[in-house]
Design a protein around this motif. Structure first.
Motif, PDB file in Angstrom:
ATOM      1  N   TYR A 275      52.256 -22.789  16.737  1.00  0.00           N
ATOM      2  CA  TYR A 275      52.678 -22.549  18.128  1.00  0.00           C
ATOM      3  C   TYR A 275      52.318 -23.755  18.997  1.00  0.00           C
ATOM      4  CZ  TYR A 275      52.847 -20.885  22.881  1.00  0.00           C
ATOM      5  OH  TYR A 275      53.134 -20.786  24.222  1.00  0.00           O
TER       6      TYR A 275
ATOM      7  N   PHE B  52      54.712 -26.734  18.243  1.00  0.00           N
ATOM      8  CA  PHE B  52      56.020 -26.558  18.889  1.00  0.00           C
ATOM      9  C   PHE B  52      55.896 -26.774  20.397  1.00  0.00           C
ATOM     10  CE2 PHE B  52      57.222 -24.159  15.015  1.00  0.00           C
ATOM     11  CZ  PHE B  52      58.471 -24.723  14.778  1.00  0.00           C
TER      12      PHE B  52
ATOM     13  N   ILE C 280      58.741 -26.669  23.164  1.00  0.00           N
ATOM     14  CA  ILE C 280      59.559 -25.649  22.510  1.00  0.00           C
ATOM     15  C   ILE C 280      58.791 -24.331  22.513  1.00  0.00           C
ATOM     16  CG2 ILE C 280      60.632 -24.957  20.334  1.00  0.00           C
ATOM     17  CD1 ILE C 280      60.887 -28.011  19.741  1.00  0.00           C
TER      18      ILE C 280
ATOM     19  N   VAL D 285      58.106 -20.917  21.153  1.00  0.00           N
ATOM     20  CA  VAL D 285      58.293 -20.039  20.004  1.00  0.00           C
ATOM     21  C   VAL D 285      57.433 -18.790  20.162  1.00  0.00           C
ATOM     22  CG1 VAL D 285      58.891 -21.882  18.394  1.00  0.00           C
ATOM     23  CG2 VAL D 285      56.487 -21.256  18.706  1.00  0.00           C
TER      24      VAL D 285
ATOM     25  N   LEU E 176      62.131 -18.610  16.980  1.00  0.00           N
ATOM     26  CA  LEU E 176      62.706 -19.326  18.112  1.00  0.00           C
ATOM     27  C   LEU E 176      64.042 -18.664  18.441  1.00  0.00           C
ATOM     28  CD1 LEU E 176      62.817 -21.681  20.129  1.00  0.00           C
ATOM     29  CD2 LEU E 176      63.798 -23.095  18.308  1.00  0.00           C
TER      30      LEU E 176
ATOM     31  N   LEU F 149      65.374 -26.493  14.513  1.00  0.00           N
ATOM     32  CA  LEU F 149      65.365 -27.227  15.776  1.00  0.00           C
ATOM     33  C   LEU F 149      66.702 -27.914  16.004  1.00  0.00           C
ATOM     34  CD1 LEU F 149      61.795 -28.839  15.807  1.00  0.00           C
ATOM     35  CD2 LEU F 149      62.571 -26.740  16.936  1.00  0.00           C
TER      36      LEU F 149
END
Length: 322
Positions: free
Chosen positions: A159, A162, A167, A169, A179, A227
Motif C-alpha cells: 500500500y 503504491f 496510486i 489501492v 485498484l 497500472l
C-alpha cells in the motif's frame, strides 16, 4: 562476466569504452568481449560499436536485474543479494530449493513463471517482462506466533509503495490489493520451522505493472488489472520494485523490533472489507458475515449470521459472490 561488462558500460554511458580497455580490466580476450556484448544485445540492451572507439550503451533492457534496480535501491540488506532468472517454475519454489545457501534478505526475481501460484494453489498469470514476480528470503529470529502478522505487514508495504506513486489501492484480507475494485497485487507467505525456531520465511509477491488487456483472458479481465491498464502508460518496474524493497526493509526492521502499529493502522484504514458484508469461505464452508475489524494479531473479527462475534485466522473472503 557479462554483468561486469554491463556495469562498466553503465558507468560510462556518456562515452565509448574501448574493447582494449574492457579486455584489460576483465582479463579476457577481445573476442570474448564481443561474445558478451552480443549476449547483452540479445537481452534487449542497445549497444553501439565503432572501430577504434569501442562500445557505448544507448538504452537499457527492461529487466529486473541487480544492475537495473541498484540506482533506486537504498536498502542495507533487503535485495542486496539478488538472483535473476528469465524463466522458472515460480520464485517461491526456487527460494525453497536454495534457502540454505542464501543470505538473509535475498531477492529472487523472474521475468516469467511457468507455474506461478497464489494462495490455495491458484495460478498467477503474468506475461514475460511486464510485471513483478519475486520472493524475499528471510531467516528471522522471532517467536513463531508473530508470523501470522507478516502477510498484513507486506500488504501495508505494498500500500505504501503504491501510495508513493500517488496510486490509491485497497487491501483485501488476507493477501490481496485492489485498484478500482480489481486485483492488482497478491502475496504468498510460506514458512518452514518448528515451535522453537524458524528455518525460513519466504514472501512471494506478484504485482501487475505493465500487463495490457490482451495479456489477460476475458475472465481475468473481469477481476484483475494493471497500472498500465488503469493509467494508459507503462511504469518503471525497476523503480517500483526498488521502492517496495526500500519500504519493506523499513517496515520489517520496525516489525522485528516489536513495532507493528503502523502496518496494522494502514491495513485497517485502507481495507475494502471492514464494515462490509462479505462471503467467508473456510474449509469448504461458506457463510455470510459482517467484517467488524482487523485484530491486533491480524486475525479478522466478524459478526456471523447468528449475530455472534467470531475470530477468523484463515479463510477466503469474497465480495463478488455475495
Amino acid at each position: 562476466m557479462k554483468e561486469k561488462i554491463l556495469n562498466i558500460l553503465l558507468k560510462n554511458k556518456s562515452t565509448y569504452t574501448s574493447g582494449e580497455f574492457l579486455s584489460g580490466q576483465l582479463n579476457i580476450s577481445r573476442a570474448a568481449i564481443w561474445k558478451h556484448i552480443k549476449s547483452l544485445r540479445e537481452d534487449g540492451y542497445t549497444i553501439e560499436s565503432y572501430p577504434r572507439k569501442g562500445y557505448k550503451l544507448i538504452t537499457s533492457a527492461n529487466l529486473l536485474t541487480k544492475e537495473e534496480i541498484s540506482p533506486y535501491l537504498k536498502t542495507k540488506f533487503i535485495g542486496r543479494n539478488l538472483l535473476h532468472f528469465d524463466t522458472i517454475d515460480s520464485t517461491n519454489t526456487k527460494a525453497k530449493e536454495l534457502w540454505r545457501d542464501l543470505e538473509n534478505g535475498t531477492l529472487i526475481v523472474s521475468e516469467f513463471q511457468k507455474s506461478g501460484r497464489g494462495r490455495l494453489g491458484r495460478p498467477w498469470c503474468s506475461s514475460p517482462r511486464k510485471n513483478i514476480l519475486c520472493s524475499i528470503v528471510l531467516k528471522p529470529n522471532m517467536d513463531i506466533k508473530e508470523i501470522p502478522k507478516v502477510t498484513s505487514l507486506v500488504a501495508a508495504v505494498l500500500y505504501k509503495t503504491f501510495n508513493d506513486f500517488s496510486i490509491d489501492v485497497k487491501i483485501k484480507w488476507p493477501n490481496d490489493l485492489f485498484l478500482n475494485s480489481k486485483k492488482i497485487a497478491g502475496i504468498l507467505t510460506e514458512m518452514s520451522g518448528d515451535m522453537d525456531s524458524i528455518n525460513y520465511l519466504i514472501i512471494g509477491i506478484g504485482i501487475n505493472i505493465n500487463s495490457t488487456l490482451t495479456d489477460f483472458n476475458e475472465e481475468i479481465n473481469k477481476i484483475a488489472t494493471s497500472l498500465n491498464i488503469e493509467y494508459g502508460h507503462e511504469f518503471s518496474r525497476q523503480e517500483f520494485l526498488a521502492k517496495f524493497l526500500n519500504n519493506f526493509e523499513e517496515f520489517w526492521t520496525n516489525f522485528t523490533n516489536g513495532n507493528f502499529k503502523e502496518a496494522l493502522t494502514i491495513c485497517r484504514e485502507n481495507s475494502n472489507i471492514i464494515n462490509k458484508d462479505v462471503l467467508l469461505i473456510s474449509r469448504g464452508v461458506s457463510e455470510s458475515v459482517t467484517v467488524l475489524n482487523l485484530n491486533d494479531d491480524s486475525s479478522l473479527l466478524v459478526l456471523d449470521s447468528n449475530n455472534k462475534e467470531k475470530t477468523i485466522f484463515s479463510g477466503e473472503i469474497s465480495i463478488r459472490n455475495l
